[in-house]
Enzyme design. Structure first.
Site, PDB file in Angstrom:
ATOM      1  N   GLU A 183       5.655  -6.757  12.607  1.00  0.00           N
ATOM      2  CA  GLU A 183       5.499  -8.078  13.213  1.00  0.00           C
ATOM      3  C   GLU A 183       6.553  -9.040  12.662  1.00  0.00           C
ATOM      4  O   GLU A 183       7.185  -9.788  13.408  1.00  0.00           O
ATOM      5  CB  GLU A 183       4.087  -8.583  12.900  1.00  0.00           C
ATOM      6  N   LEU A 184       6.761  -8.996  11.362  1.00  0.00           N
ATOM      7  CA  LEU A 184       7.760  -9.844  10.717  1.00  0.00           C
ATOM      8  C   LEU A 184       9.164  -9.543  11.245  1.00  0.00           C
ATOM      9  O   LEU A 184       9.942 -10.471  11.505  1.00  0.00           O
ATOM     10  CB  LEU A 184       7.715  -9.652   9.202  1.00  0.00           C
TER      11      LEU A 184
END
Length: 165
Positions: free
Chosen positions: A90-91
């Site tokens: 996600e990052l």
């Protein structure tokens, strides 16, 4: 340190969400992140929060789309954030959107030292030891996660200490 930057693409794009919250659920969902979410909602901010406990190998399309359609991403780094390959993927997507779409990224360091996140030391080093054993054939992914953590923690953010911890 770089500040969360806004480019012309950030201000002219029609964003679906004002804020995307990225966090490790088991660390902060029932305390800090819930408080942050409701404070933002009460202030009239349109917030995307993933309220499902997701387990899997890669981000699904609805979550990827929510990241891309958010003007601001708030990343809540917590003690067990780096244990989750989901959070790390996600990052990576968030930082890609920062570069390509002008998304504003704001890190919050919840009860973790920013230098431990940036340098993958202390509890973040332990998380990466486990990832290295699990992904020993995928050194590129490991390096991408490391580089992305460093990139994200070089942005201006805020340190929050857990009053209960």
């Amino acid at each position: 340190m770089d500040t969360f930057s806004s480019s012309s693409s950030s201000s002219s794009k029609n964003w679906k969400y004002d804020v995307f919250l990225s966090f490790r659920g088991e660390d902060t969902r029932k305390n800090f992140t819930d408080h942050l979410y409701f404070a933002l909602k009460d202030a009239g901010v349109n917030v995307f929060i993933d309220d499902q406990l997701r387990r899997g190998k890669s981000l699904d399309l609805p979550l990827t789309r929510a990241i891309e359609e958010s003007k601001i991403a708030v990343i809540v780094f917590s003690r067990r954030y780096a244990e989750s390959s989901w959070c790390l993927d996600e990052l990576v997507k968030i930082m890609e959107c920062r570069r390509k779409l002008g998304q504003i990224v704001f890190p919050i360091f919840f009860d973790v030292d920013p230098s431990d996140v940036r340098n993958q030391t202390a509890i973040f080093a332990e998380a990466f030891l486990i990832h290295e054993q699990r992904l020993h054939d995928d050194k590129e992914k490991l390096q991408l996660w490391r580089n992305t953590l460093t990139e994200a923690t070089n942005l201006a953010g805020v340190l929050v200490r857990d009053p209960h911890g």
